[in-house]
Scaffold this active site. Structure first.
Site, PDB file in Angstrom:
ATOM      1  N   LYS A   1      32.473  34.012  51.233  1.00  0.00           N
ATOM      2  CA  LYS A   1      33.200  35.230  50.861  1.00  0.00           C
ATOM      3  C   LYS A   1      32.287  36.348  50.385  1.00  0.00           C
ATOM      4  CE  LYS A   1      37.400  32.833  49.573  1.00  0.00           C
ATOM      5  NZ  LYS A   1      38.221  32.349  48.474  1.00  0.00           N
TER       6      LYS A   1
ATOM      7  N   SER B   1      44.136  35.902  46.322  1.00  0.00           N
ATOM      8  CA  SER B   1      43.449  37.131  45.929  1.00  0.00           C
ATOM      9  C   SER B   1      43.372  38.104  47.107  1.00  0.00           C
ATOM     10  CB  SER B   1      42.043  36.804  45.405  1.00  0.00           C
ATOM     11  OG  SER B   1      42.138  35.969  44.277  1.00  0.00           O
TER      12      SER B   1
ATOM     13  N   ARG C   1      48.496  24.903  46.584  1.00  0.00           N
ATOM     14  CA  ARG C   1      49.647  25.751  46.923  1.00  0.00           C
ATOM     15  C   ARG C   1      50.493  25.186  48.046  1.00  0.00           C
ATOM     16  NH1 ARG C   1      46.341  30.749  48.251  1.00  0.00           N
ATOM     17  NH2 ARG C   1      45.122  28.997  49.013  1.00  0.00           N
TER      18      ARG C   1
ATOM     19  N   HIS D   1      46.784  32.074  39.491  1.00  0.00           N
ATOM     20  CA  HIS D   1      45.667  31.485  38.727  1.00  0.00           C
ATOM     21  C   HIS D   1      46.064  31.315  37.256  1.00  0.00           C
ATOM     22  CE1 HIS D   1      42.953  33.613  41.864  1.00  0.00           C
ATOM     23  NE2 HIS D   1      42.889  32.334  42.120  1.00  0.00           N
TER      24      HIS D   1
HETATM   25  N1  COA Z   1      47.389  30.904  42.753  1.00  0.00           N
HETATM   26  C1  COA Z   1      47.059  31.948  43.514  1.00  0.00           C
HETATM   27  N2  COA Z   1      46.031  31.940  44.368  1.00  0.00           N
HETATM   28  C2  COA Z   1      45.315  30.813  44.447  1.00  0.00           C
HETATM   29  C3  COA Z   1      45.597  29.678  43.692  1.00  0.00           C
HETATM   30  C4  COA Z   1      46.697  29.757  42.812  1.00  0.00           C
HETATM   31  N3  COA Z   1      47.052  28.726  42.053  1.00  0.00           N
HETATM   32  N4  COA Z   1      44.719  28.718  44.007  1.00  0.00           N
HETATM   33  C5  COA Z   1      43.906  29.230  44.920  1.00  0.00           C
HETATM   34  N5  COA Z   1      44.259  30.506  45.188  1.00  0.00           N
HETATM   35  C6  COA Z   1      43.650  31.413  46.153  1.00  0.00           C
HETATM   36  C7  COA Z   1      42.361  31.993  45.691  1.00  0.00           C
HETATM   37  O1  COA Z   1      42.562  33.216  45.017  1.00  0.00           O
HETATM   38  C8  COA Z   1      41.625  32.180  46.967  1.00  0.00           C
HETATM   39  O2  COA Z   1      42.056  33.399  47.553  1.00  0.00           O
HETATM   40  P1  COA Z   1      41.122  34.197  48.581  1.00  0.00           P
HETATM   41  O3  COA Z   1      40.743  33.228  49.676  1.00  0.00           O
HETATM   42  O4  COA Z   1      41.987  35.280  49.025  1.00  0.00           O
HETATM   43  O5  COA Z   1      39.916  34.629  47.778  1.00  0.00           O
HETATM   44  C9  COA Z   1      42.109  31.064  47.879  1.00  0.00           C
HETATM   45  O6  COA Z   1      43.337  30.667  47.308  1.00  0.00           O
HETATM   46  C10 COA Z   1      41.201  29.904  47.973  1.00  0.00           C
HETATM   47  O7  COA Z   1      40.941  29.410  46.689  1.00  0.00           O
HETATM   48  P2  COA Z   1      39.800  28.336  46.447  1.00  0.00           P
HETATM   49  O8  COA Z   1      39.848  27.329  47.535  1.00  0.00           O
HETATM   50  O9  COA Z   1      39.909  27.893  45.045  1.00  0.00           O
HETATM   51  O10 COA Z   1      38.470  29.178  46.728  1.00  0.00           O
HETATM   52  P3  COA Z   1      37.641  30.058  45.753  1.00  0.00           P
HETATM   53  O11 COA Z   1      36.758  30.921  46.565  1.00  0.00           O
HETATM   54  O12 COA Z   1      38.490  30.741  44.762  1.00  0.00           O
HETATM   55  O13 COA Z   1      36.738  28.978  44.959  1.00  0.00           O
HETATM   56  C11 COA Z   1      34.684  27.713  44.685  1.00  0.00           C
HETATM   57  C12 COA Z   1      35.799  28.153  45.638  1.00  0.00           C
HETATM   58  C13 COA Z   1      33.964  28.922  44.101  1.00  0.00           C
HETATM   59  C14 COA Z   1      35.288  26.875  43.566  1.00  0.00           C
HETATM   60  C15 COA Z   1      33.694  26.837  45.510  1.00  0.00           C
HETATM   61  O14 COA Z   1      33.199  27.608  46.574  1.00  0.00           O
HETATM   62  C16 COA Z   1      32.571  26.308  44.652  1.00  0.00           C
HETATM   63  O15 COA Z   1      32.701  25.302  43.963  1.00  0.00           O
HETATM   64  N6  COA Z   1      31.401  26.989  44.690  1.00  0.00           N
HETATM   65  C17 COA Z   1      30.229  26.602  43.931  1.00  0.00           C
HETATM   66  C18 COA Z   1      29.186  25.951  44.822  1.00  0.00           C
HETATM   67  C19 COA Z   1      29.498  24.495  45.054  1.00  0.00           C
HETATM   68  O16 COA Z   1      29.455  23.666  44.176  1.00  0.00           O
HETATM   69  N7  COA Z   1      29.762  24.181  46.339  1.00  0.00           N
HETATM   70  C20 COA Z   1      29.977  22.820  46.783  1.00  0.00           C
HETATM   71  C21 COA Z   1      31.374  22.383  46.552  1.00  0.00           C
HETATM   72  S1  COA Z   1      31.596  20.741  47.190  1.00  0.00           S
END
Ligand code: COA
Length: 164
Positions: A44, A131, A93, A20
């Site tokens: 989650k 994560s 990724r 991140h």
């Molecule tokens: N380096 C390391 N890890 C990374 C990464 C990077 N560059 N990019 C992503 N990851 C990891 C994250 O840590 C996460 O790990 P986990 O599944 O073990 O927790 C995983 O990859 C998935 O990441 P991501 O797809 O970004 O999911 P997220 O849960 O971190 O974020 C939100 C998702 C919160 C942005 C999304 O649910 C959201 O926008 N929510 C708000 C409500 C909304 O608007 N919903 C409608 C969207 S259309």
């Protein structure tokens, strides 16, 4: 209206990892203002509270003067409108991330036509990182050095041992 270009990097950040941080650093030079937003992923159940996740992010990004840490419980598209943001930044990724990110980007733009998504390719050394991987290693007593910023390492270990 100001000419300032604001982007939002949303995520669960449960907890923030070096992957991140790599995206945060790179995005912070592309935009005038970068908001790293701890948001809710309905699929989650986080281990760390929103306050803890924000504090980890703050500690990790203190040197980056145009980076702000925030949280928002609603839709990303609404938050972007509220902050006058023109872009969402996400890290990609692997090819497997693409379909999901593409879907989210289209949904967000449908909800907020001003909002584009910028996908940054993760640096190769962090391709495998998430994560969940960090939490799994920590809960089982492994070292998370090289996975999370040094500054938050002790807190991650302390908290996961309590949970595990
Ligand atoms: N380096 C390391 N890890 C990374 C990464 C990077 N560059 N990019 C992503 N990851 C990891 C994250 O840590 C996460 O790990 P986990 O599944 O073990 O927790 C995983 O990859 C998935 O990441 P991501 O797809 O970004 O999911 P997220 O849960 O971190 O974020 C939100 C998702 C919160 C942005 C999304 O649910 C959201 O926008 N929510 C708000 C409500 C909304 O608007 N919903 C409608 C969207 S259309």
């Amino acid at each position: 209206m100001s000419n300032m270009r604001t982007a939002i990097y949303p995520g669960s950040f449960d907890p923030v990892t070096l992957g991140h941080l790599d995206i945060i650093r790179r995005a912070s030079v592309m935009f005038d203002r970068l908001i790293v937003a701890v948001m809710h992923n309905q699929n989650k159940k986080p281990m760390f509270s929103v306050e803890e996740r924000m504090e980890f992010l703050r500690r990790t990004t203190v040197e980056l003067s145009n980076v702000e840490i925030a949280s928002f419980g609603g839709l990303l598209a609404d938050y972007a409108r509220q902050q006058d943001a023109c872009a969402v930044v996400k890290g990609l990724r692997a090819v497997s991330d693409f379909e999901y990110e593409f879907q989210m980007a289209l949904a967000n733009r449908k909800l907020n036509p001003q909002l584009d998504t910028v996908l940054l390719m993760t640096s190769a050394e962090y391709m495998y990182l998430s994560s969940s991987v960090v939490k799994d290693i920590a809960v089982h007593g492994g070292s998370v050095a090289g996975f999370v910023p040094d500054r938050i390492m002790q807190d991650i270990v302390r908290r996961t041992r309590k949970e595990g």
